[in-house]
Design a protein around this motif. Structure first.
Motif, short mmCIF file in Angstrom:
data_model
loop_
_atom_site.label_atom_id
_atom_site.label_comp_id
_atom_site.label_asym_id
_atom_site.label_seq_id
_atom_site.Cartn_x
_atom_site.Cartn_y
_atom_site.Cartn_z
N SER A 1 0.82 -1.22 0.00
CA SER A 1 0.00 0.00 0.00
C SER A 1 0.85 1.27 0.00
O SER A 1 0.32 2.37 -0.12
N VAL A 2 2.18 1.11 0.15
CA VAL A 2 3.06 2.27 0.15
C VAL A 2 4.03 2.17 -1.03
O VAL A 2 4.14 1.13 -1.67
N SER B 1 13.14 1.48 -7.61
CA SER B 1 12.79 0.08 -7.44
C SER B 1 11.62 -0.05 -6.46
O SER B 1 11.10 0.95 -5.95
N GLU B 2 11.24 -1.28 -6.19
CA GLU B 2 10.18 -1.52 -5.20
C GLU B 2 10.74 -1.81 -3.81
O GLU B 2 10.01 -2.24 -2.93
N ALA B 3 12.03 -1.54 -3.61
CA ALA B 3 12.68 -1.83 -2.34
C ALA B 3 12.16 -0.98 -1.19
O ALA B 3 12.42 -1.29 -0.02
N GLY B 4 11.42 0.06 -1.52
CA GLY B 4 10.89 0.93 -0.47
C GLY B 4 9.46 0.61 -0.07
O GLY B 4 8.89 1.32 0.77
N SER C 1 6.75 -1.10 5.55
CA SER C 1 6.23 -0.39 6.72
C SER C 1 6.15 -1.37 7.88
O SER C 1 6.30 -2.59 7.69
N PRO C 2 5.85 -0.88 9.10
CA PRO C 2 5.73 -1.77 10.26
C PRO C 2 4.32 -2.31 10.49
O PRO C 2 4.01 -2.78 11.58
N HIS C 3 3.46 -2.29 9.48
CA HIS C 3 2.04 -2.56 9.70
C HIS C 3 1.75 -3.97 10.20
O HIS C 3 0.69 -4.22 10.79
N ARG C 4 2.65 -4.92 9.99
CA ARG C 4 2.40 -6.30 10.45
C ARG C 4 2.81 -6.51 11.90
O ARG C 4 2.55 -7.56 12.47
N SER D 1 10.05 4.98 2.65
CA SER D 1 8.78 4.73 1.97
C SER D 1 7.79 5.84 2.28
O SER D 1 7.99 6.67 3.18
N THR D 2 6.69 5.85 1.51
CA THR D 2 5.66 6.87 1.72
C THR D 2 4.90 6.65 3.02
O THR D 2 4.07 7.48 3.39
#
Length: 555
Positions: free
Chosen positions: A128-129, A136-139, A142-145, A200-201
């Motif tokens: 989602s971020v 790249s997609e390396a960013g 997040s800590p959401h888990r 990340s965003t």
């Protein structure tokens, strides 16, 4: 008479005003005293894959300003352990900063099978971020888990979000999980052809100018140099021979021996990624941590800030070369120098005695089993393919299908509940049947059911560790424990994950403002760290914390 009353009333009013003024002054002084008694900056350091015995084994090679300074001026918990399984990076970092175990914070591994979405997920992954600072997609992290708060979250809440939190690590999960949910930022290193610190965003939409300046400098590029031992290699008597058959090494070099010309090797080892597996990755992390303190003005007022720093390169080196290698020894000698440099910067810019540091690890590591075998210590390698083949045959012969098992992941068997229902099978009976089958397999030491984990309270042994790592909603239905020093890995390099002492026994050092000088052999556990720091700051414990305050550490 009236005149006397006026005098009495005037006197009382004057005394009342004076008392209120004294109370206000006293309250103000008390507030200032409380604020001034707190450290300006908390630095939580995690050294990835650091066994406790590295402190003692390499002690003669350390200087006076790094590890030895922490021991000399601070408090050394010599019998500090993880109190759960599995001992991996994601759960380790989460447990240090939340003050609890995977049972509650939910980070049950680096990657795990999600029973709800029927897919494997990454502990810090978040679609989602978006990446910030990378194409790249390396960013996308997040800590959401992570289900509970960290002490850094609680400090943010306590200070009405005025106390800053910044997380830094080469590994994304090493930066994100310690910093918590409310962090101002977490930064990690994206190697390959970029060599930049990114985020990340979840935290921001663009990198701050100080991060952009750091990335545009030649800081990362400057470490493409020759990695040789810091001291004469003949003096590295605390580790094995430089040339041996228990190490991995780098592509493009025939032998895993010093020196390593990184500038020549980088193209065959994913560019900037090669730095991660050298001590220079730790030096780069220190450079960036110092830049963060400058760029974010951390520790510049009476409101406590938090900086989390995870040294990831020690883990990459250990996985590649093994815990008995000269490469590991040199990496820790150089890390000691980086710590000294870091502490000197803190002394000069935050103020000696104005900051507090703790240092620990996210797990230890096993000696290379092939090496252990060579010196006649029981050890070995697991044959997962043979085990899988035998297990599938059992399922087919017993239930007519293998579909009752949905996934095998992290030494756990996940059952397909819908298939069991369709076949009219009892969940608990199937669980026990799998236990009875698996325990007969070679190199499996113990097997337990989820029912046992949920219904029995264990207070010691591997059973307690399994239970502390068992999350009812996220863990599997059958849990397998392998034999001691038996791993599913290459025959070179070290790994980790068990509940045995080589994986659970890690350093725990405190030093700085508010910390006693001393040492203890009393057992401490990783979840004790967060409530101890919370008590030092006078803030709420992380909301899921199960650890105890180490009162003997606090001055």
């Amino acid at each position: 008479m009236k005149y006397i009353y006026i005098i009495i009333i005037s006197t009382l009013l004057s005394f009342s005003c004076y008392s209120q003024e004294v109370m206000l002054t006293s309250s103000k002084n008390t507030t200032e005293l409380v604020e001034n008694s707190k450290p300006k900056l908390i630095i939580g350091i995690v050294v990835d894959q650091m066994r406790y015995d590295y402190l003692t084994r390499f002690a003669s090679k350390f200087g006076e300003g790094g590890f030895k300074r922490m021991i000399r001026e601070g408090f050394n918990c010599k019998n500090n352990h993880f109190n759960y399984v599995p001992t991996y990076t994601g759960p380790g970092h989460a447990s240090v900063f939340t003050g609890t175990t995977p049972k509650y914070h939910g980070v049950i591994s680096n990657n795990w099978y999600d029973k709800e979405i029927k897919a494997t997920v990454y502990c810090a992954g978040d679609d989602s971020v978006a990446s910030v600072g990378s194409t790249s997609e390396a960013g996308k992290m997040s800590p959401h888990r992570m289900l509970t708060s960290t002490f850094s979250d609680e400090n943010r809440l306590f200070t009405q979000m005025r106390g800053k939190t910044i997380g830094i690590a080469i590994k994304d999960r090493g930066a994100i999980l310690p910093a918590g949910h409310t962090a101002n930022a977490a930064y990690w290193f994206n190697g390959k052809d970029e060599g930049n610190w990114i985020t990340s965003t979840f935290y921001m939409t663009s990198l701050p100018s100080w991060v952009k300046d750091f990335n545009s400098s030649d800081a990362a590029q400057s470490y493409f140099k020759t990695w040789n031992t810091l001291y004469d290699i003949s003096t590295y008597t605390e580790s094995g021979a430089d040339e041996n058959k228990f190490e991995g090494g780098f592509s493009g070099k025939d032998k895993a021996t010093f020196p390593y010309e990184l500038d020549k090797l980088k193209d065959k080892n994913k560019g900037f990624d090669i730095l991660k597996a050298t001590p220079f990755g730790n030096s780069l992390t220190t450079d960036f941590a110092i830049a963060a303190i400058k760029g974010e003005d951390l520790g510049k007022d009476a409101i406590t800030d938090v900086l989390t720093v995870s040294y990831s390169s020690t883990d990459y080196v250990g996985h590649n070369f093994g815990v008995n290698s000269k490469e590991v020894e040199d990496t820790y000698i150089r890390l000691d120098k980086d710590l000294e440099r870091f502490f000197k910067y803190l002394d000069s810019n935050i103020g000696e005695g104005e900051y507090t540091v703790f240092l620990t690890a996210d797990h230890g590591a096993v000696n290379v089993p092939a090496y252990l075998q060579s010196v006649k210590i029981p050890a070995g390698y697991l044959n997962r393919d043979s085990r899988k083949e035998k297990f599938q045959k059992f399922l087919k012969d017993t239930y007519g299908t293998t579909d009752i098992v949905e996934k095998v992941s992290n030494n756990q068997v996940f059952l397909n509940k819908l298939k069991l229902q369709e076949l009219g099978l009892n969940l608990h009976e199937v669980e026990q049947a799998l236990v009875d089958e698996q325990i007969s397999y070679k190199n499996i030491a113990k097997v337990y059911t989820a029912t046992t984990m949920n219904s029995t309270q264990f207070t010691s042994g591997i059973e307690m560790l399994l239970q502390n790592g068992f999350n009812q909603k996220r863990s599997g239905d059958v849990i397998v424990v392998d034999d001691i020093a038996h791993i599913s890995y290459s025959r070179t390099g070290s790994t980790h994950g068990s509940g045995l002492n080589y994986d659970t026994h890690v350093p725990l050092l405190f030093f700085g403002k508010g910390i006693q000088h001393g040492e203890t052999y009393n057992k401490t556990v990783i979840p004790d760290i967060a409530p101890t720091i919370s008590a030092l700051l006078g803030i709420s414990f992380p909301n899921g914390s199960t650890g105890n305050i180490l009162g003997f550490v606090i001055d």
